[in-house]
Design a protein around this motif. Sequence first.
Motif, PDB file in Angstrom:
ATOM      1  N   MET A   1       0.839  -1.228   0.000  1.00  0.00           N
ATOM      2  CA  MET A   1       0.000   0.000   0.000  1.00  0.00           C
ATOM      3  C   MET A   1       0.860   1.259   0.000  1.00  0.00           C
ATOM      4  SD  MET A   1      -3.425   0.240   0.187  1.00  0.00           S
ATOM      5  CE  MET A   1      -4.060   1.296   1.493  1.00  0.00           C
ATOM      6  N   PRO A   2       0.700   2.120  -0.990  1.00  0.00           N
ATOM      7  CA  PRO A   2       1.463   3.377  -0.945  1.00  0.00           C
ATOM      8  C   PRO A   2       0.949   4.267   0.177  1.00  0.00           C
ATOM      9  CG  PRO A   2      -0.099   3.413  -2.770  1.00  0.00           C
ATOM     10  CD  PRO A   2      -0.201   2.052  -2.154  1.00  0.00           C
ATOM     11  N   LYS A   3       1.835   5.114   0.678  1.00  0.00           N
ATOM     12  CA  LYS A   3       1.403   6.066   1.702  1.00  0.00           C
ATOM     13  C   LYS A   3       0.538   7.150   1.070  1.00  0.00           C
ATOM     14  CE  LYS A   3       4.707   5.200   5.181  1.00  0.00           C
ATOM     15  NZ  LYS A   3       5.567   5.705   6.232  1.00  0.00           N
ATOM     16  N   THR A   4      -0.284   7.772   1.916  1.00  0.00           N
ATOM     17  CA  THR A   4      -1.241   8.749   1.402  1.00  0.00           C
ATOM     18  C   THR A   4      -0.989  10.132   1.990  1.00  0.00           C
ATOM     19  OG1 THR A   4      -2.880   6.998   1.367  1.00  0.00           O
ATOM     20  CG2 THR A   4      -3.704   9.227   1.112  1.00  0.00           C
ATOM     21  N   ILE A   5      -1.102  11.137   1.133  1.00  0.00           N
ATOM     22  CA  ILE A   5      -1.063  12.531   1.590  1.00  0.00           C
ATOM     23  C   ILE A   5      -2.484  13.075   1.549  1.00  0.00           C
ATOM     24  CG2 ILE A   5      -0.143  14.841   1.155  1.00  0.00           C
ATOM     25  CD1 ILE A   5       2.149  13.014   1.546  1.00  0.00           C
ATOM     26  N   MET A  40      -7.802  15.039  -1.611  1.00  0.00           N
ATOM     27  CA  MET A  40      -7.995  16.471  -1.344  1.00  0.00           C
ATOM     28  C   MET A  40      -9.291  16.609  -0.544  1.00  0.00           C
ATOM     29  SD  MET A  40      -7.285  18.080  -5.078  1.00  0.00           S
ATOM     30  CE  MET A  40      -6.178  17.210  -6.193  1.00  0.00           C
ATOM     31  N   ILE A  41      -9.159  17.148   0.656  1.00  0.00           N
ATOM     32  CA  ILE A  41     -10.344  17.380   1.481  1.00  0.00           C
ATOM     33  C   ILE A  41     -10.672  18.870   1.443  1.00  0.00           C
ATOM     34  CG2 ILE A  41     -11.333  17.159   3.790  1.00  0.00           C
ATOM     35  CD1 ILE A  41      -9.313  14.926   4.298  1.00  0.00           C
ATOM     36  N   PHE A  42     -11.726  19.183   0.732  1.00  0.00           N
ATOM     37  CA  PHE A  42     -12.157  20.582   0.676  1.00  0.00           C
ATOM     38  C   PHE A  42     -13.156  20.816   1.808  1.00  0.00           C
ATOM     39  CE2 PHE A  42     -10.863  19.619  -3.658  1.00  0.00           C
ATOM     40  CZ  PHE A  42     -10.191  20.770  -4.062  1.00  0.00           C
ATOM     41  N   VAL A  43     -12.919  21.818   2.632  1.00  0.00           N
ATOM     42  CA  VAL A  43     -13.869  22.133   3.699  1.00  0.00           C
ATOM     43  C   VAL A  43     -14.522  23.473   3.363  1.00  0.00           C
ATOM     44  CG1 VAL A  43     -14.212  22.416   6.170  1.00  0.00           C
ATOM     45  CG2 VAL A  43     -12.344  20.978   5.337  1.00  0.00           C
ATOM     46  N   VAL A  44     -15.783  23.405   2.940  1.00  0.00           N
ATOM     47  CA  VAL A  44     -16.478  24.636   2.557  1.00  0.00           C
ATOM     48  C   VAL A  44     -17.022  25.292   3.816  1.00  0.00           C
ATOM     49  CG1 VAL A  44     -18.265  25.629   1.108  1.00  0.00           C
ATOM     50  CG2 VAL A  44     -17.069  23.565   0.368  1.00  0.00           C
ATOM     51  N   ASP A  45     -16.478  26.479   4.119  1.00  0.00           N
ATOM     52  CA  ASP A  45     -16.769  27.141   5.389  1.00  0.00           C
ATOM     53  C   ASP A  45     -17.900  28.149   5.208  1.00  0.00           C
ATOM     54  OD1 ASP A  45     -16.552  28.039   7.986  1.00  0.00           O
ATOM     55  OD2 ASP A  45     -14.857  29.357   7.567  1.00  0.00           O
ATOM     56  N   GLY A  46     -19.097  27.633   4.947  1.00  0.00           N
ATOM     57  CA  GLY A  46     -20.245  28.520   4.758  1.00  0.00           C
ATOM     58  C   GLY A  46     -19.994  29.586   3.709  1.00  0.00           C
ATOM     59  N   TYR A  87     -11.027  14.789   9.881  1.00  0.00           N
ATOM     60  CA  TYR A  87     -11.496  13.825   8.883  1.00  0.00           C
ATOM     61  C   TYR A  87     -10.370  13.125   8.151  1.00  0.00           C
ATOM     62  CZ  TYR A  87     -16.464  14.630   9.224  1.00  0.00           C
ATOM     63  OH  TYR A  87     -17.755  14.654   9.676  1.00  0.00           O
ATOM     64  N   ALA A  88      -9.179  13.742   8.105  1.00  0.00           N
ATOM     65  CA  ALA A  88      -8.102  13.214   7.266  1.00  0.00           C
ATOM     66  C   ALA A  88      -7.569  11.902   7.821  1.00  0.00           C
ATOM     67  CB  ALA A  88      -6.982  14.240   7.175  1.00  0.00           C
ATOM     68  N   THR A  89      -7.282  10.959   6.918  1.00  0.00           N
ATOM     69  CA  THR A  89      -6.745   9.675   7.359  1.00  0.00           C
ATOM     70  C   THR A  89      -5.347   9.422   6.790  1.00  0.00           C
ATOM     71  OG1 THR A  89      -7.791   8.616   5.482  1.00  0.00           O
ATOM     72  CG2 THR A  89      -9.020   8.603   7.548  1.00  0.00           C
ATOM     73  N   GLY A  90      -4.785  10.401   6.075  1.00  0.00           N
ATOM     74  CA  GLY A  90      -3.504  10.204   5.403  1.00  0.00           C
ATOM     75  C   GLY A  90      -2.343   9.996   6.368  1.00  0.00           C
ATOM     76  N   ASP A  91      -1.214   9.529   5.818  1.00  0.00           N
ATOM     77  CA  ASP A  91       0.003   9.358   6.616  1.00  0.00           C
ATOM     78  C   ASP A  91       0.658  10.705   6.883  1.00  0.00           C
ATOM     79  OD1 ASP A  91       0.261   6.330   6.664  1.00  0.00           O
ATOM     80  OD2 ASP A  91      -0.051   6.764   4.541  1.00  0.00           O
ATOM     81  N   ALA A  92       0.365  11.658   6.019  1.00  0.00           N
ATOM     82  CA  ALA A  92       0.782  13.039   6.260  1.00  0.00           C
ATOM     83  C   ALA A  92      -0.330  13.944   5.761  1.00  0.00           C
ATOM     84  CB  ALA A  92       2.083  13.350   5.525  1.00  0.00           C
ATOM     85  N   ILE A  93      -0.400  15.137   6.353  1.00  0.00           N
ATOM     86  CA  ILE A  93      -1.445  16.092   5.992  1.00  0.00           C
ATOM     87  C   ILE A  93      -0.768  17.369   5.527  1.00  0.00           C
ATOM     88  CG2 ILE A  93      -3.205  17.595   7.004  1.00  0.00           C
ATOM     89  CD1 ILE A  93      -3.983  15.331   8.834  1.00  0.00           C
ATOM     90  N   ILE A  94      -1.245  17.931   4.421  1.00  0.00           N
ATOM     91  CA  ILE A  94      -0.731  19.245   4.006  1.00  0.00           C
ATOM     92  C   ILE A  94      -1.867  20.251   4.118  1.00  0.00           C
ATOM     93  CG2 ILE A  94       0.165  20.621   2.084  1.00  0.00           C
ATOM     94  CD1 ILE A  94       1.729  18.224   1.159  1.00  0.00           C
ATOM     95  N   LEU A 163       3.229  20.859   6.183  1.00  0.00           N
ATOM     96  CA  LEU A 163       2.932  19.420   6.205  1.00  0.00           C
ATOM     97  C   LEU A 163       3.065  18.947   7.642  1.00  0.00           C
ATOM     98  CD1 LEU A 163       4.205  16.638   3.891  1.00  0.00           C
ATOM     99  CD2 LEU A 163       4.686  16.470   6.328  1.00  0.00           C
ATOM    100  N   ILE A 164       2.132  18.117   8.084  1.00  0.00           N
ATOM    101  CA  ILE A 164       2.292  17.503   9.400  1.00  0.00           C
ATOM    102  C   ILE A 164       2.103  15.990   9.287  1.00  0.00           C
ATOM    103  CG2 ILE A 164       1.602  19.541  10.737  1.00  0.00           C
ATOM    104  CD1 ILE A 164      -1.100  18.363  11.147  1.00  0.00           C
ATOM    105  N   ASP A 165       2.924  15.264  10.002  1.00  0.00           N
ATOM    106  CA  ASP A 165       2.828  13.810  10.000  1.00  0.00           C
ATOM    107  C   ASP A 165       1.578  13.364  10.760  1.00  0.00           C
ATOM    108  OD1 ASP A 165       4.516  11.193   9.555  1.00  0.00           O
ATOM    109  OD2 ASP A 165       3.743  11.058  11.607  1.00  0.00           O
ATOM    110  N   LYS A 166       1.138  12.142  10.460  1.00  0.00           N
ATOM    111  CA  LYS A 166      -0.039  11.565  11.113  1.00  0.00           C
ATOM    112  C   LYS A 166       0.029  11.661  12.638  1.00  0.00           C
ATOM    113  CE  LYS A 166      -2.355   7.029  10.893  1.00  0.00           C
ATOM    114  NZ  LYS A 166      -3.678   7.501  10.520  1.00  0.00           N
ATOM    115  N   LYS A 167       1.231  11.420  13.201  1.00  0.00           N
ATOM    116  CA  LYS A 167       1.286  11.402  14.672  1.00  0.00           C
ATOM    117  C   LYS A 167       1.099  12.802  15.254  1.00  0.00           C
ATOM    118  CE  LYS A 167       6.341  11.016  14.825  1.00  0.00           C
ATOM    119  NZ  LYS A 167       7.136  10.083  14.070  1.00  0.00           N
ATOM    120  N   VAL A 168       1.539  13.835  14.516  1.00  0.00           N
ATOM    121  CA  VAL A 168       1.289  15.205  14.975  1.00  0.00           C
ATOM    122  C   VAL A 168      -0.211  15.513  14.850  1.00  0.00           C
ATOM    123  CG1 VAL A 168       1.883  17.638  14.669  1.00  0.00           C
ATOM    124  CG2 VAL A 168       3.601  15.871  14.248  1.00  0.00           C
ATOM    125  N   ALA A 169      -0.808  15.048  13.750  1.00  0.00           N
ATOM    126  CA  ALA A 169      -2.252  15.257  13.551  1.00  0.00           C
ATOM    127  C   ALA A 169      -3.032  14.604  14.694  1.00  0.00           C
ATOM    128  CB  ALA A 169      -2.684  14.695  12.205  1.00  0.00           C
TER     129      ALA A 169
END
Length: 316
Positions: A1-5, A40-46, A87-94, A163-169
């Motif tokens: 399984m490739p890692k996910t951003i 890509m997680i788009f969060v529409v803020d009203g 909501y993000a489940t990736g190995d890293a989050i940008i 970018l933050i790693d999963k453990k920081v998230a």
Amino acid sequence: MPKTISFILPVYKNESSLQELHSRLTAVMNKDVKGLDYTMIFVVDGSPDNSIEVLKKITAKDPSHVRVLSLSRNFGHQAAVTAGIDYATGDAIILMDADLQDPPQVCPELIEQWQNGYDVVYAQRRPRKDYPWFRRMLSDMYYGALAKMSSVDIPRNVGDFRLIDKKVADVIRSMKEYHRFLRGLVAYAGFKQTAVEFDRDPRFDDGKTSYSFKKLVQLAKDGIFGFSDSPLRLLAPIGVVGALLSAMVGLHAFLSWLFWPQLAIPGWGAVIIAVFFVGSLQLIALGVVAEYLGRTYDEVRRRPTYIVAEEFGDAK
Ligand code: UDP
Ligand code: MG
């Protein structure tokens, strides 16, 4: 399984840049980054514009890479990003802005440093010459003061683009405070941190910032009151200085009445000054206490930081 951003993209009045953002990010992740999956997680803020409709089109074309969360109203940038992190489940989050001011071509460098073993990679803006000098000065003063007043070290010229790693998230997710100053929370979390430099682009649509002066002041307050208690601790010394000053004024009045009664002007001026002086000191003190009290109230109520009204897209 490739890692996910997982990319987290808060959306508020960004209808004109979303298509371009999606295609630039797609190009970067397919051409410049090898062997990684992405969402890509788009969060529409009203958002009051047509951002949702634009995102429905994007999702229809690319459902496996896109997830859209639509909040029930405008909760503010920091709350929208918080929703994305939850909501993000990736190995890293940008984290990046949706108006293309944070250029997608910087992402491969962020990812490279993450692969080198860093858990937090800040995208640090090179100082911009066309940036109004007073804003630069205010920002420098603010971050200087914050560094002195709090124990967390928040880097300069860094926005939320990082970018933050999963453990920081995971650590950020566990911090349930209502007033969220993400730069502070990430700095507080610690771990191995580094920076990558970049030039911030002008907004894609030439529009104005949606960070009004009021929202900027709110963010600045969240930084100070959330990460430092020195305003609270300064009250007593200020009170002491104020009391000493009033005592000196009183002594002056008494001595002039004793030794130079013929010169003594009716003392109402000094009295009024003293009354106003002490009164204003008390108001300052009360204001600071109210600030912390209000925040404590917000926290104990445990209301949600954001409310999701609608979700679509297949990406996780
Ligand atoms: N944003 C948001 N909610 C708001 C205001 C802004 O989600 O109430 C988002 C906006 O869509 C953008 C990011 O926050 O992705 C930064 O906003 P903006 O570009 O207006 O701020 P600036 O670039 O001036 O810091
Ligand atoms: Mg912007």
